[in-house]
Design an enzyme around this catalytic site. Structure first.
Site, mmCIF file in Angstrom:
data_model
loop_
_atom_site.group_PDB
_atom_site.id
_atom_site.type_symbol
_atom_site.label_atom_id
_atom_site.label_comp_id
_atom_site.label_asym_id
_atom_site.label_seq_id
_atom_site.Cartn_x
_atom_site.Cartn_y
_atom_site.Cartn_z
ATOM 1 N N HIS A 420 -6.064 -11.099 -6.087
ATOM 2 C CA HIS A 420 -5.950 -10.101 -7.154
ATOM 3 C C HIS A 420 -4.731 -9.213 -6.936
ATOM 4 O O HIS A 420 -3.935 -8.962 -7.855
ATOM 5 C CB HIS A 420 -7.233 -9.255 -7.212
ATOM 6 C CG HIS A 420 -7.188 -8.175 -8.252
ATOM 7 N ND1 HIS A 420 -6.712 -6.906 -7.975
ATOM 8 C CD2 HIS A 420 -7.550 -8.169 -9.552
ATOM 9 C CE1 HIS A 420 -6.790 -6.166 -9.076
ATOM 10 N NE2 HIS A 420 -7.295 -6.919 -10.037
ATOM 11 N N CYS A 796 -0.346 -21.642 -17.380
ATOM 12 C CA CYS A 796 -0.221 -20.180 -17.404
ATOM 13 C C CYS A 796 -0.715 -19.520 -16.122
ATOM 14 O O CYS A 796 -0.927 -18.314 -16.084
ATOM 15 C CB CYS A 796 -0.951 -19.588 -18.610
ATOM 16 S SG CYS A 796 -2.735 -19.785 -18.574
#
Length: 847
Positions: A420, A796
């Site tokens: 993250h 992506c």
């Protein structure tokens, strides 16, 4: 010319090959063809050097006989296939002995002869025979140095030039084959069997009377690439002494700080300028030239590609292309895509001293300094005081995004290249180091404990280098990024060359503005969850999560609707004429909830609910494996009000943007799909919302619905899923995680061991696994296109900014890749590389 299998005289017509004799030998031949004053030189090829290392010497008598003059002094330099692979240092004045010393004493004087002989004895003893340096540094005369040599070696100092040259050649050949040298060049990309050539050259003395000396010159600034004569010259010197003793050297050009070669020898200075211009035109490169002057006569000893920093490298190749010396395609290929990262981000000053405290994963490039803070609120407080800070966490969560926006850099104890912290930091252009080895972060105590036991506390200053993964002590000086005309040229030429699209992952107007400035082809991924972390919105989001039923949930979402609509309207207006792909809410809802005591108390007060109830609800929402739990499309099916609100916000924003004259066709992406039925259920609701907004607004608009393929099943069932979708966008972060069964946040703990042991060739979260995950991409794309030939196929994930992944996607026929805004320039250049190299390969096959 003498040409034997063992060595070759370098002449204009000699059979000298870079892949057999090395780049230095080939460059010297080109200088000779240009009729520059290069001393007589012989090249020894790779295979002969290998034989020398194995104990089989070449015919030295014949080789030495090629050199005439008195005294017969030679130099030997290494000549590897690629200069970056290095090689042993040069050895000068081979052949210095008692006879040469006497001859030089008569012609140049005792002082010069003693200096040359002493220097050679020291060099031969230390660099060739590997004797200890200290005793020779203490010897101040040739006789004293010879005595030390003979005591250490228990034999006389060699007088025969053949013995000296044999020892030098053996030492250099064996040094190349040594373990350390092999590992160093392999780190630069050299194959295990890379060869070394050697060049033997007649010494051009710079120790004679009158105007004699040596120097080094290049014709561009090594930091900026701007045309500028740079270098030094020293009288009565050899080799690169002028660079090693700048306080005693002359400037080359006129300089107010001291005398210059231009003033002392204007004719030679003009000749050097001519050498530089001719090298640039004929060698198609900016070269650094090593030269000597012997009583006013210039000799060119060597020319190598001039050293340069990233910014200078880009400036040099663009100038060569603008001047028609190289084609634009070659200029693009000469720049490694990763080089552009150094132009986009602040970097550690190369001359700054650094003390490394810890090393981790280079998760997001750039350098940042500041005081340690341990929570997002303190990072925001530091920003309000205009104080630089580094946010330190064990690992980050969505709740930390506000603090990441405020911080100058991020450091985490856990995580890897797609954790993250890494993903968000790259999107923000924020330097980040994750998975720092030996680091222990205590948010409670607000301390960082280093591997050596040292403890850093809140307010202590550190510097992180997200380009190298280093954590440094204190505030280390940095250099600002530079985006100049050369950078803009590279971007424009890349756009002209590439045939695969490059979009940006952009969640905010700031992200989209940056991406548009880089000339992006659209937004390939807008993660709507990041729009909810503003404090005002987060409270409403939490009210929605705590709602008792669909009607209460819809009421809370009604308050979020105008906020999302305004966000999308700004994005559509800014990106008018370009596609904007918006991903519906993906993360599990518990990520929007606090996990620590004070945060839970604040939430209970904001919701006006008992603390015990809030704690119970938060505990009930926890999942054993949240990344495989209630997230993505599962939220949209279980709580359809969420996706309905987002769809309405998208369509109302479309109407608003169209009303302002923008060109808009939104793309809506459903995350974490595994089955056709999921898409069908969500599509039915979104179509209904679209129809309602068209009816309410009286405005016609189109939209495209697609899916994010990030589960192996979605890739395998892409054919049936494609029946309901306009596009398939492969999210390789999660797809890699699920294919490998690896947590991308935890893999950093053992991934280096796996790579070192050859389990995986590279970290699959950093470099796309083309064999495993890549096969799923190929299968999914082929099966989707078999059902729907016009379907758009894209990538992506964070791999979208990786040159290797872009080359794979282009070969696979993907329409575009999408990456974080700061990786767009890297991706565009990599896409141009892939197109140019692919076209060259195709032309080669046709011919």
């Amino acid at each position: 010319m003498l040409d034997t299998p063992r060595f070759t005289e370098i002449t204009p017509t000699a059979d000298i090959k870079g892949e057999r004799h090395g780049k230095r030998a080939k460059c010297l031949q080109r200088l000779i063809r240009m009729e520059l004053p290069v001393p007589h030189t012989v090249a020894i090829p790779f295979d002969a050097v290998r034989d020398i290392a194995g104990g089989k010497m070449i015919d030295l008598s014949t080789l030495i006989s090629l050199f005439d003059g008195e005294p017969r002094l030679l130099s030997v330099r290494s000549s590897s296939e690629t200069p970056d692979w290095g090689g042993p240092g040069a050895v000068l004045n081979i052949g210095m002995n008692d006879h040469a010393h006497a001859w030089l004493s008569n012609t140049l004087g005792d002082a010069v002869a003693d200096k040359l002989y002493l220097r050679f004895i020291r060099s031969f003893a230390i660099e060739v025979m590997r004797l200890d340096e200290a005793p020779f540094e203490a010897a101040t005369t040739p006789a004293a140095a010879r005595a030390v040599f003979e005591e250490e070696m228990e034999e006389p100092f060699p007088q025969d030039i053949r013995d000296q040259l044999a020892a030098v050649l053996r030492a250099m050949a064996r040094a190349w084959e040594g373990t350390s040298a092999r590992l160093l060049r392999q780190a630069q990309g050299a194959p295990a069997d890379a060869g070394l050539g050697l060049v033997v050259q007649r010494m051009a003395q710079g120790m004679g009377p009158g105007q004699s000396g040596s120097g080094v010159v290049q014709f561009v600034d090594p930091a900026t690439g701007v045309p500028q004569v740079t270098g030094r010259y020293m009288g009565q010197a050899m080799g690169r002494e002028a660079l090693r003793a700048p306080d005693r050297a002359l400037y080359l050009t006129r300089d107010a700080r001291g005398p210059s070669l231009e003033e002392l020898l204007p004719e030679v200075y003009a000749e050097l300028l001519d050498v530089g211009a001719r090298c640039r035109a004929r060698l198609r490169e900016e070269m650094q030239v090593e030269f000597t002057i012997d009583q006013g006569r210039l000799a060119v000893l060597d020319a190598v590609r001039c050293p340069r920093e990233a910014r200078a490298g880009v400036a040099i190749v663009t100038a060569l292309a603008r001047d028609g010396i190289i084609p634009r395609s070659e200029a693009l290929l000469r720049i490694a895509p990763a080089t552009l990262s150094r132009l986009l981000h602040r970097q550690i000053d190369i001359d700054a001293p650094r003390t490394v405290l810890a090393r981790g994963v280079a998760a997001s490039p750039g350098a940042a300094s500041g005081r340690l803070v341990f929570d997002p609120a303190e990072a925001q407080a530091a920003l309000s005081r205009d104080e630089a800070c580094i946010l330190v966490r064990r690992e980050t969560s969505p709740d930390d995004v506000r603090g990441m926006h405020a911080a100058d850099g991020v450091l985490t104890e856990r995580g890897g290249t797609t954790s993250h912290a890494a993903v968000i930091a790259r999107g923000l252009g924020l330097p980040c180091v994750t998975g720092a080895t030996g680091l222990r972060v205590s948010g409670k105590d607000r301390t960082v404990t280093l591997a050596d036991g040292r403890v850093l506390g809140e307010g202590d200053n550190i510097t992180i280098d997200g380009s190298s993964g280093e954590v440094l002590d204190g505030l280390v000086p940095t250099q600002e990024p530079m985006l100049d005309d050369a950078f803009r040229d590279i971007m424009a030429w890349s756009d002209q060359a590439r045939d695969i699209g490059v979009r940006a992952n952009a969640d905010t107007v700031a992200d989209a503005t940056l991406a548009r400035g880089f000339g992006v082809d659209g937004i390939g991924l807008c993660r709507t969850e990041h729009m909810f972390f503003d404090p005002a919105r987060l409270t409403v989001m939490r009210e929605m999560i705590f709602a008792e039923g669909p009607s209460d949930r819809a009421a809370a979402l009604e308050r979020l609707l105008p906020m999302q609509r305004d966000d999308f309207t700004e994005l559509f207006t800014l990106m008018s004429g370009l596609p904007v792909c918006i991903r519906l809410l993906d993360p599990p809802l518990h990520e929007f909830l606090p996990s620590e005591g004070q945060g839970i108390s604040d939430l209970a007060a904001a919701l006006d609910r008992p603390l015990s109830e809030v704690k119970t609800r938060i505990a009930a929402m926890q999942e054993y494996n949240p990344m495989l739990g209630m997230r993505g499309v599962r939220l949209g099916i279980a709580m359809p009000e969420i996706y309905e609100m987002q769809a309405r916000a998208i369509f109302e924003a479309t109407v608003a943007a169209l009303g302002e004259g923008s060109v808009v066709t939104p793309e809506i992406m459903i995350p974490l799909v595994t089955a056709r039925r999921e898409v069908e259920l969500v599509k039915r609701r979104i179509d209904a919302i679209a129809a309602a907004v068209r009816e309410e607004s009286g405005t016609e608009f189109d939209y495209r619905l697609g899916v994010m393929v990030e589960t192996p099943r979605a890739a395998l069932r892409a054919g049936e899923i494609a029946e309901m979708a306009h596009f398939l966008s492969f999210g390789t972060n999660d797809l890699t995680q699920m294919t490998y069964g690896l947590s991308r946040d935890d893999a950093g703990r053992f991934m280096s061991a796996y790579v070192n042991e050859g389990v995986y060739p590279e970290d699959p979260f950093g470099t796309l696994d083309v064999d495993g995950v890549g096969e799923l991409l190929l299968l999914g794309a082929a099966r989707g296109r078999a059902v729907r030939p016009d379907i758009t196929v894209a990538l992506c994930g964070e791999h979208g900014g990786s040159p290797e992944s872009i080359a794979f996607c282009r070969l696979a026929g993907f329409d575009y890749v999408s990456c974080s805004p700061f990786r767009v320039p890297v991706a565009k250049l990599a896409a141009a590389h892939a197109t140019i190299l692919g076209s060259d390969a195709a032309d080669s096959r046709r011919s």
